[in-house]
Write a protein that holds these residues in place. Structure first.
Motif: not given
Lengths: 228, 228
Positions: A169-175, A207-209
């Motif tokens: 999930x972290x990697x997908x958000x980082x995109x 989640x917190x983004x």
């Protein structure tokens, strides 16, 4: 469809073929009209939040299934706000498994003597009991074993899955130049195969983004993720 | 002697030879005049409680030293309420390590959805941070590591020592037909050798003891242990 269970943000139905269908409501957890993923009560109703939650959830569950990470997800109809899932039983009366990359929320409230707000954490995993009356208490591995909620082996498996899923999930958000600070997952056991599966949802609601150090509200997250 | 630190139930002095001396006060932790080992404030003053605490502590520390379990204990003068100890540094700002044989107190408050009051637990170990402001929060092994308070190896060593010490105390109490329900220990590192040592005290004030299912108050415990 028959209503099986009325949840805080989702209702559970059984359809005519006996399949389990989750209906995503427009209710969000929070307090006094302000969204808070750490709260365990419905704090506000926002039109479109159910649909946004399912859009995000189906996006991540499809990524996870493609990466061979076991989930309860079968299919989703975002317009109808329905998600078809495998039948599962939960551990005890339900657990929440949290993965933290930065120190915010209840972690900071508990351990603020040792950590600055927003400090990096190494994919730290912790478990809380779903227990509204007792404010979802934190529980360690030894207590989960002592209370026959999880075996040592199950704890290990769930903790490892949690890190894998959270990293994805972290990697997908980082995109999209978004940073995952923490995420709350739930697991269950496939009633047919006995396999441990990721269940529930993965959306802004759990989640917190942050973007450039600023917190992004759950509903705005869909905009960043799915619009050009 | 120079006063180094004024604690809730003990004061710490340095004597003329530079040795560390703990002075056991008559203050006990509790709330509104009722003793509670789980409380982290002074709730009452009972004449004789300091002496009783040191009598019990020196009894157990001598047993532990004889069993080759490392402690900070050097000697005690019960009449003067003074205990001479090795110089130690604590982990972080201090930890409390709890061993539970039966479900009472904060364990029951947290996990009451899964356990009956007084149910047996298998020498279950948990750690809390000494942090009055944040009500001594529970902390798991991963968080202790993430916050650089304990390494994985140190956690393991402390957990094993905790079970050993608690089992020894439990057996000594059983000789007098008393049952240990739970006990709160503290550890530090020997400033000279680096060895992990049991520190603080072992007395009625940091354990819950029952006889025939009835709770025994800390001060009455000395009567059962040391009088015919």
């Amino acid at each position: 469809m028959d209503l099986i269970y009325r949840g805080k943000t989702k209702d559970v139905y059984k359809d005519n073929n006996g399949e389990t269908v989750l209906y995503f409501k427009d209710d969000m957890t929070g307090k006094d009209g302000v969204f808070d993923p750490g709260e365990n009560q419905v704090g506000l109703k926002v039109e479109g939040s159910g649909k946004a939650g399912l859009q995000m959830t189906s996006f991540f569950f499809e990524k996870l299934n493609a990466a061979d990470i076991p989930t309860h997800y079968i299919s989703a109809d975002v317009e109808k706000r329905e998600m078809r899932v495998k039948k599962v039983s939960v551990f005890g009366q339900g657990l929440e498994v949290i993965c933290r990359f930065r120190a915010v929320g209840s972690f900071l409230r508990r351990y603020g003597a040792y950590v600055e707000e927003g400090a990096e954490l190494p994919a730290y995993v912790e478990v809380t009991l779903k227990d509204d009356e007792r404010q979802d208490p934190v529980i360690n591995e030894a207590a989960l074993e002592a209370l026959n909620i999880l075996s040592g082996q199950e704890y290990k498996e769930i903790a490892e899955l949690t890190v894998k899923i959270s990293e994805l999930v972290k990697e997908e958000l980082a995109v999209k130049d978004l940073e995952l600070y923490d995420i709350k997952l739930e697991f269950g056991r496939d009633e047919e195969t006995g396999e441990i599966l990721l269940i529930d949802e993965i959306s802004g609601g759990n989640m917190r983004v942050y973007k450039d150090g600023a917190y992004i509200e759950p509903l705005k997250l869909n905009g960043y993720m799915f619009e050009e």
